[in-house]
Design an enzyme around this catalytic site. Structure first.
Site, short mmCIF file in Angstrom:
data_model
loop_
_atom_site.label_atom_id
_atom_site.label_comp_id
_atom_site.label_asym_id
_atom_site.label_seq_id
_atom_site.Cartn_x
_atom_site.Cartn_y
_atom_site.Cartn_z
N HIS A 1 -9.57 14.32 0.48
CA HIS A 1 -10.66 13.48 -0.02
C HIS A 1 -12.01 14.05 0.41
O HIS A 1 -12.17 14.58 1.52
CB HIS A 1 -10.48 12.04 0.46
CG HIS A 1 -9.32 11.35 -0.21
ND1 HIS A 1 -8.66 10.28 0.34
CD2 HIS A 1 -8.71 11.61 -1.38
CE1 HIS A 1 -7.68 9.90 -0.48
NE2 HIS A 1 -7.70 10.69 -1.52
N TYR B 1 1.07 10.06 -11.11
CA TYR B 1 0.68 9.10 -10.08
C TYR B 1 0.18 7.81 -10.72
O TYR B 1 0.66 6.71 -10.41
CB TYR B 1 -0.41 9.72 -9.19
CG TYR B 1 -1.17 8.72 -8.35
CD1 TYR B 1 -0.56 8.08 -7.28
CD2 TYR B 1 -2.49 8.41 -8.65
CE1 TYR B 1 -1.25 7.15 -6.53
CE2 TYR B 1 -3.20 7.48 -7.90
CZ TYR B 1 -2.57 6.86 -6.84
OH TYR B 1 -3.27 5.93 -6.10
N PHE C 1 -11.14 2.45 -7.32
CA PHE C 1 -11.73 3.79 -7.45
C PHE C 1 -11.60 4.42 -6.05
O PHE C 1 -10.73 4.02 -5.28
CB PHE C 1 -13.16 3.68 -7.97
CG PHE C 1 -13.18 3.23 -9.42
CD1 PHE C 1 -13.25 4.16 -10.43
CD2 PHE C 1 -13.06 1.89 -9.75
CE1 PHE C 1 -13.20 3.76 -11.76
CE2 PHE C 1 -13.01 1.48 -11.07
CZ PHE C 1 -13.09 2.43 -12.08
N PHE D 1 0.83 -1.22 0.00
CA PHE D 1 0.00 0.00 0.00
C PHE D 1 0.86 1.26 0.00
O PHE D 1 0.38 2.32 -0.38
CB PHE D 1 -0.89 0.05 1.26
CG PHE D 1 -1.89 -1.05 1.33
CD1 PHE D 1 -3.13 -0.92 0.74
CD2 PHE D 1 -1.60 -2.24 1.99
CE1 PHE D 1 -4.06 -1.94 0.78
CE2 PHE D 1 -2.52 -3.27 2.05
CZ PHE D 1 -3.75 -3.12 1.45
N ARG E 1 -10.49 21.73 -11.23
CA ARG E 1 -9.08 21.49 -10.88
C ARG E 1 -8.31 21.05 -12.12
O ARG E 1 -8.82 20.27 -12.92
CB ARG E 1 -8.98 20.42 -9.80
CG ARG E 1 -9.15 21.02 -8.43
CD ARG E 1 -8.55 20.14 -7.40
NE ARG E 1 -9.41 19.00 -7.15
CZ ARG E 1 -9.45 18.35 -6.00
NH1 ARG E 1 -8.70 18.74 -5.02
NH2 ARG E 1 -10.23 17.31 -5.85
N1 LIG Z 1 -7.58 6.21 -0.89
C1 LIG Z 1 -8.04 5.94 -2.10
O1 LIG Z 1 -9.18 6.28 -2.44
C2 LIG Z 1 -7.19 5.16 -3.08
C3 LIG Z 1 -7.68 4.97 -4.39
C4 LIG Z 1 -6.91 4.23 -5.29
C5 LIG Z 1 -5.68 3.71 -4.91
N2 LIG Z 1 -5.22 3.95 -3.64
C6 LIG Z 1 -3.91 3.37 -3.27
O2 LIG Z 1 -4.06 2.65 -2.06
C7 LIG Z 1 -2.89 2.75 -1.26
C8 LIG Z 1 -3.26 3.21 0.14
O3 LIG Z 1 -3.93 4.47 0.05
P1 LIG Z 1 -4.34 5.26 1.37
O4 LIG Z 1 -5.44 6.19 0.99
O5 LIG Z 1 -4.54 4.29 2.46
O6 LIG Z 1 -3.02 6.13 1.58
P2 LIG Z 1 -2.32 6.56 2.96
O7 LIG Z 1 -1.47 7.75 2.63
O8 LIG Z 1 -3.33 6.69 4.05
O9 LIG Z 1 -1.39 5.31 3.30
C9 LIG Z 1 -0.12 5.14 2.71
C10 LIG Z 1 0.82 4.68 3.82
O10 LIG Z 1 2.11 4.44 3.25
C11 LIG Z 1 3.11 5.01 4.10
N3 LIG Z 1 4.25 5.31 3.22
C12 LIG Z 1 4.28 6.21 2.19
N4 LIG Z 1 5.49 6.19 1.59
C13 LIG Z 1 6.23 5.25 2.25
C14 LIG Z 1 7.56 4.77 2.08
N5 LIG Z 1 8.39 5.26 1.14
N6 LIG Z 1 8.00 3.80 2.91
C15 LIG Z 1 7.19 3.29 3.89
N7 LIG Z 1 5.92 3.72 4.08
C16 LIG Z 1 5.45 4.68 3.28
C17 LIG Z 1 2.46 6.23 4.73
O11 LIG Z 1 3.03 6.61 5.96
C18 LIG Z 1 1.02 5.73 4.92
O12 LIG Z 1 0.85 5.10 6.18
C19 LIG Z 1 -1.95 3.67 -2.01
O13 LIG Z 1 -1.00 2.89 -2.71
C20 LIG Z 1 -2.85 4.42 -2.96
O14 LIG Z 1 -2.15 4.82 -4.12
C21 LIG Z 1 -5.93 4.65 -2.73
#
Ligand SMILES: NC(=O)c1ccc[n+]([C@@H]2O[C@H](COP(=O)([O-])OP(=O)(O)OC[C@H]3O[C@@H](n4cnc5c(N)ncnc54)[C@H](O)[C@@H]3O)[C@@H](O)[C@H]2O)c1
Length: 291
Positions: free
Chosen positions: A187, A141, A169, A73, A278
């Protein structure tokens, strides 16, 4: 199974960890806490504070914990930021993924679930968007996630690494104990709820001249617990080979509909104003997502 979860202190990762522990799995979280919260990590999980940009840190974690599988993640996640600072994504996200994948191959870890994104599909030709849709990433991204998918494709062929890429999504919702808490928060649903709680004065609607039913952007939302279940099912299905999955709800909601629903549910006024579109959102926003 022992599963190492990168980004397991973040929004979606922490909920997946909770569900994995409840399903009886053993879990190690690897997170640099740049966005996540230590308190969001389930007490039943192990925790390593580490950064994927440092190959030695992930090597140490894999060497010590010897997981059977990884869920990845950890990432920078902001479409808008990636349009302003592309190298954080084209370089940073991909280098972190590469460090993880190389270390996995070296330590014999052959199963991984990747958090990908619906931002792979900037100009979809059909709705709903299925896995056969042409990939045209909508931002650096999205491109960085596509590059990670392609890396895994080759690691599957060359090193028999089995992977599932889940293109989500917008994630939404929470469990009774874990939810979304980003700083800054961008968000829509948490922003709207912050206004309802009196923590923020108003929410801005970016554009109301889109070709949608009320002129505001339509987005598809998937509940974070459904996402968590999808990860667990995808992990179990890896024995049948690597797969790509698009994960949505199939039905979009406009920004105005989200705000109106929050007004109804909370009984609060929730002030909203309309601003310009945006830049990162492009010409049309049907089914577009934030991250
Ligand atoms: N939130 C959404 O709606 C959504 C939609 C599509 C895809 N995603 C993908 O899902 C994943 C999780 O999203 P989220 O909303 O939970 O994000 P988030 O930012 O809440 O969680 C990401 C976590 O990764 C950690 N992190 C970031 N870079 C790091 C690194 N280099 N080393 C170690 N830890 C690191 C951060 O501290 C955080 O805890 C991401 O990969 C995101 O691209 C999220």
């Amino acid at each position: 199974m022992k599963i190492l979860v990168t980004g397991g202190a973040g929004y979606i990762g922490s909920v997946v960890v909770e569900q994995l522990i409840e399903a009886g799995e053993s879990v190690i979280v690897f997170d640099n806490l740049s966005q996540g919260h230590r308190a969001a990590v389930h007490p039943g999980a192990g925790f390593v504070k580490g950064d994927l940009s440092d190959r030695a840190e992930i090597d140490r974690a894999l060497n010590e914990h010897r997981p059977d599988a990884v869920m990845h993640f950890a990432s920078r996640t902001l479409v808008g930021e990636s349009m302003e600072r592309p190298f954080l994504y084209l370089g940073g996200n991909t280098r972190s993924g590469l460090n993880l994948f190389e270390s996995m191959v070296e330590h014999g870890v052959k199963r991984i679930i990747l958090s990908s994104t619906a931002n792979l599909f900037d100009q979809p030709e059909r709705m709903p968007i299925d896995e056969s849709e042409r990939i045209i990433p909508g931002s650096p991204y999205g491109e960085s996630k596509f590059i990670l998918e392609r890396m895994l494709h080759w690691l599957d062929r060359i090193h028999a690494v089995r992977f599932a890429s889940l293109r989500y999504f917008n994630a939404a919702g929470a469990t009774p104990t874990r939810g979304e808490d980003h700083d800054p928060e961008i968000h829509l649903i948490p922003l709207v709820l912050q206004v309802a709680f009196g923590k923020r004065e108003k929410v801005t609607i970016f554009g109301e001249d889109y070709p949608t039913r009320d002129g505001t952007c339509v987005r598809d939302y998937i509940h974070v617990v459904d996402l968590a279940q999808a990860h667990i099912l995808a992990l179990r299905a890896l024995d049948h080979g690597s797969r790509l999955y698009n994960l949505g709800n199939g039905e979009g909601f406009t920004v105005k509909e989200v705000i109106d629903t929050a007004r109804e549910v909370t009984g609060r006024e929730i002030r909203a104003n309309v601003g310009p579109r945006r830049r990162s959102r492009g010409a049309c926003c049907d089914q577009r997502q934030d991250s």
